[in-house]
Enzyme design. Structure first.
Site, PDB file in Angstrom:
ATOM      1  N   LYS A  49     -13.201  13.045 -64.637  1.00  9.27           N
ATOM      2  CA  LYS A  49     -13.150  12.102 -65.404  1.00  9.27           C
ATOM      3  C   LYS A  49     -14.375  11.505 -66.276  1.00  9.27           C
ATOM      4  O   LYS A  49     -14.375  10.818 -67.323  1.00  9.27           O
ATOM      5  CB  LYS A  49     -12.335  10.915 -64.620  1.00  9.27           C
ATOM      6  CG  LYS A  49     -11.055  11.060 -64.443  1.00  9.27           C
ATOM      7  CD  LYS A  49     -10.254   9.932 -63.981  1.00  9.27           C
ATOM      8  CE  LYS A  49      -8.573  10.035 -63.810  1.00  9.27           C
ATOM      9  NZ  LYS A  49      -8.046   8.807 -63.299  1.00  9.27           N
ATOM     10  N   LYS A 107      -3.259  20.840 -63.721  1.00 11.34           N
ATOM     11  CA  LYS A 107      -2.078  20.064 -63.129  1.00 11.34           C
ATOM     12  C   LYS A 107      -1.500  19.228 -64.183  1.00 11.34           C
ATOM     13  O   LYS A 107      -1.996  18.885 -65.125  1.00 11.34           O
ATOM     14  CB  LYS A 107      -2.588  19.170 -62.037  1.00 11.34           C
ATOM     15  CG  LYS A 107      -3.664  17.950 -62.286  1.00 11.34           C
ATOM     16  CD  LYS A 107      -3.650  17.163 -61.181  1.00 11.34           C
ATOM     17  CE  LYS A 107      -4.578  15.808 -61.668  1.00 11.34           C
ATOM     18  NZ  LYS A 107      -4.570  14.836 -60.906  1.00 11.34           N
ATOM     19  N   LYS A 115      -0.413  12.659 -66.756  1.00 13.51           N
ATOM     20  CA  LYS A 115       0.114  11.589 -67.361  1.00 13.51           C
ATOM     21  C   LYS A 115      -0.641  11.603 -69.124  1.00 13.51           C
ATOM     22  O   LYS A 115      -0.242  11.291 -69.862  1.00 13.51           O
ATOM     23  CB  LYS A 115       0.007  10.056 -66.835  1.00 13.51           C
ATOM     24  CG  LYS A 115       1.054   9.887 -65.824  1.00 13.51           C
ATOM     25  CD  LYS A 115       0.673   8.663 -65.252  1.00 13.51           C
ATOM     26  CE  LYS A 115       1.060   8.549 -63.673  1.00 13.51           C
ATOM     27  NZ  LYS A 115       0.195   7.715 -62.812  1.00 13.51           N
TER      28      LYS A 115
HETATM   29  P1  TYM Z   1      -1.558   8.763 -59.314  1.00 16.24           P
HETATM   30  O1  TYM Z   1      -1.166   7.665 -60.312  1.00 16.24           O
HETATM   31  O2  TYM Z   1      -2.518   9.685 -60.233  1.00 16.24           O
HETATM   32  O3  TYM Z   1      -0.546   9.874 -59.082  1.00 16.24           O
HETATM   33  C1  TYM Z   1       0.512   9.411 -58.266  1.00 16.24           C
HETATM   34  C2  TYM Z   1       1.027  10.137 -57.225  1.00 16.24           C
HETATM   35  O4  TYM Z   1       1.426  11.440 -57.862  1.00 16.24           O
HETATM   36  C3  TYM Z   1       0.629  12.701 -57.369  1.00 16.24           C
HETATM   37  N1  TYM Z   1       0.515  13.576 -58.353  1.00 16.24           N
HETATM   38  C4  TYM Z   1       0.859  15.100 -58.351  1.00 16.24           C
HETATM   39  N2  TYM Z   1       1.568  15.459 -57.389  1.00 16.24           N
HETATM   40  C5  TYM Z   1       1.863  16.921 -57.573  1.00 16.24           C
HETATM   41  N3  TYM Z   1       1.684  17.367 -58.849  1.00 16.24           N
HETATM   42  C6  TYM Z   1       1.205  16.814 -59.913  1.00 16.24           C
HETATM   43  N4  TYM Z   1       0.728  17.462 -61.136  1.00 16.24           N
HETATM   44  C7  TYM Z   1       0.485  15.408 -59.621  1.00 16.24           C
HETATM   45  N5  TYM Z   1       0.121  14.424 -60.285  1.00 16.24           N
HETATM   46  C8  TYM Z   1      -0.030  13.404 -59.608  1.00 16.24           C
HETATM   47  C9  TYM Z   1      -0.651  11.942 -56.832  1.00 16.24           C
HETATM   48  O5  TYM Z   1      -1.126  12.987 -55.944  1.00 16.24           O
HETATM   49  C10 TYM Z   1      -0.069  10.665 -56.436  1.00 16.24           C
HETATM   50  O6  TYM Z   1       0.087  10.854 -54.979  1.00 16.24           O
HETATM   51  N6  TYM Z   1      -5.438   7.645 -56.600  1.00 16.24           N
HETATM   52  C11 TYM Z   1      -3.848   7.723 -56.809  1.00 16.24           C
HETATM   53  C12 TYM Z   1      -3.413   6.325 -56.781  1.00 16.24           C
HETATM   54  C13 TYM Z   1      -3.528   5.454 -55.416  1.00 16.24           C
HETATM   55  C14 TYM Z   1      -3.159   5.748 -54.264  1.00 16.24           C
HETATM   56  C15 TYM Z   1      -3.710   4.692 -53.326  1.00 16.24           C
HETATM   57  C16 TYM Z   1      -2.458   6.725 -53.680  1.00 16.24           C
HETATM   58  C17 TYM Z   1      -4.315   4.271 -55.283  1.00 16.24           C
HETATM   59  N7  TYM Z   1      -4.428   3.883 -54.117  1.00 16.24           N
HETATM   60  C18 TYM Z   1      -3.399   4.625 -51.882  1.00 16.24           C
HETATM   61  C19 TYM Z   1      -2.143   6.667 -52.217  1.00 16.24           C
HETATM   62  C20 TYM Z   1      -2.689   5.498 -51.299  1.00 16.24           C
HETATM   63  C21 TYM Z   1      -3.684   8.062 -57.908  1.00 16.24           C
HETATM   64  O7  TYM Z   1      -4.203   8.158 -58.976  1.00 16.24           O
HETATM   65  O8  TYM Z   1      -2.401   8.481 -58.351  1.00 16.24           O
END
Ligand code: TYM
Length: 327
Positions: free
Chosen positions: A111, A193, A196
């Site tokens: 990032k 991957k 969004k």
């Molecule tokens: P975020 O918002 O990017 O994504 C949400 C969840 O989706 C999963 N994910 C994927 N899984 C499979 N294939 C993909 N291409 C893919 N893209 C995203 C992510 O692994 C996630 O589980 N840091 C986290 C948010 C967060 C969080 C937390 C998660 C903040 N605090 C505490 C767990 C516990 C994030 O950016 O997710």
């Protein structure tokens, strides 16, 4: 009963990667565990956001949580910024972590790459994520594969604190990952991957995409020239990604799908995947439209924040005492 915590950023539309990697685990876990599912708006502002868009996205993600089957009577669903304990524990953990381990995070590296100036929040993002998890004495964190490194850091910080301030300060959590589709790849470039933020909307399928868009994105998906529906991530990453998606949506093992499509071209395979995806997303979209502007959604989030505040305050009191803070 085990405690479960996970979160999703309210930035753009939730896609099939989020759903298959993380969100479908949320629903699976809610019957036998005490689950906390958060919309992490404090993480979202680590990069600039349009305030109006952010407000809208928060309620979109909340409505999608309920639309995929989360029941606010079983799961605590809430917005991170409505629970001040996240920021407070985030600060305390900032004082426990070291910059070197944060600079090593691959998500930070990707990032911040090529940016002239990098926000401090982007660097300390994983520390706030650790705070989210540790605040609820979480045992299990259902996430996609891309969060593995952040979960490891969370465990390291918890163990570090326990070692110094007492073994009972934090519960050390475990990540939970799906066997199939833990990392869904972009449809237009299966070496990346699904995300969004990618420029090309056909790189992903959003849960709210209309049927035509779903069809277009899948029919355009990158495959290869050998024409065999076979799982081979190294040599056939595009087809392998589509097979994982189909397997996750149908609960049919990949080997079975390979047999079913023996002698068929990619055309038939993709057409079936279009139909399967449209069928899987239809009820989610219908539920979403019903819930998104309802008072029930606001009531669920208000009750969720109340419970989250209650539980998190108990943890914070314990942590402040362990560190010798306060009077
Ligand atoms: P975020 O918002 O990017 O994504 C949400 C969840 O989706 C999963 N994910 C994927 N899984 C499979 N294939 C993909 N291409 C893919 N893209 C995203 C992510 O692994 C996630 O589980 N840091 C986290 C948010 C967060 C969080 C937390 C998660 C903040 N605090 C505490 C767990 C516990 C994030 O950016 O997710």
């Amino acid at each position: 009963m085990n405690r479960v915590f996970s979160g999703v950023q309210p930035t753009g539309n939730i896609h099939l990667g989020n759903y298959l990697g993380a969100l479908r685990q949320f629903v699976e876990l809610q019957n036998d565990n005490d689950c906390f599912y958060c919309i992490v708006d404090e993480h979202a502002i680590t990069v600039p956001q349009d305030p109006k868009e952010l407000k809208k996205s928060i309620l979109d993600v909340a409505a999608l949580y309920l639309a995929i089957g989360l029941d606010p009577k079983k799961s605590t669903v809430f917005v991170q910024s409505q629970v001040p304990g996240h920021a407070e524990l985030g600060w305390i953990l900032n004082c426990v972590s070291v910059t070197g381990e944060l600079y090593r995070m691959t998500q930070f590296k990707s990032k911040s790459k090529g940016q002239e100036s990098v926000g401090t929040g982007l660097l300390t993002y994983p520390v706030l994520m650790a705070a989210d998890i540790l605040l609820y004495d979480t045992n299990i964190v259902p996430v996609g594969n891309d969060q593995k490194q952040h979960i490891e850091l969370t465990r390291d910080l918890a163990i570090r604190v326990n070692h110094k301030y007492g073994e009972k300060t934090f519960v050390v959590p475990e990540g939970r990952f799906m066997k199939s589709a833990a990392r869904v790849m972009a449809l237009d470039d299966p070496t990346q991957k699904m995300s969004k933020s990618a420029q090309n909307v056909h790189s992903r399928i959003s849960l709210l995409d209309d049927d035509n868009k779903i069809k277009k994105s899948i029919m355009k998906a990158t495959t290869d020239s050998d024409g065999e529906v076979r799982y081979d991530v190294e040599n056939k990453p595009g087809v392998s990604n589509l097979l994982s998606i189909m397997s996750a949506l149908t609960d049919r093992p990949i080997e079975q799908l390979e047999k079913d499509y023996e002698g068929h071209g990619y055309g038939d395979f993709k057409k079936d995947l279009v139909a399967i995806t449209i069928d899987a997303l239809r009820p989610i979209k219908e539920n979403f439209n019903e819930i998104r502007y309802s008072q029930d959604l606001i009531d669920a989030l208000t009750a969720g924040a109340e419970r989250a505040n209650e539980i998190s305050l108990a943890t914070l009191k314990r942590v402040r005492d362990a560190f010798g803070m306060g009077i």
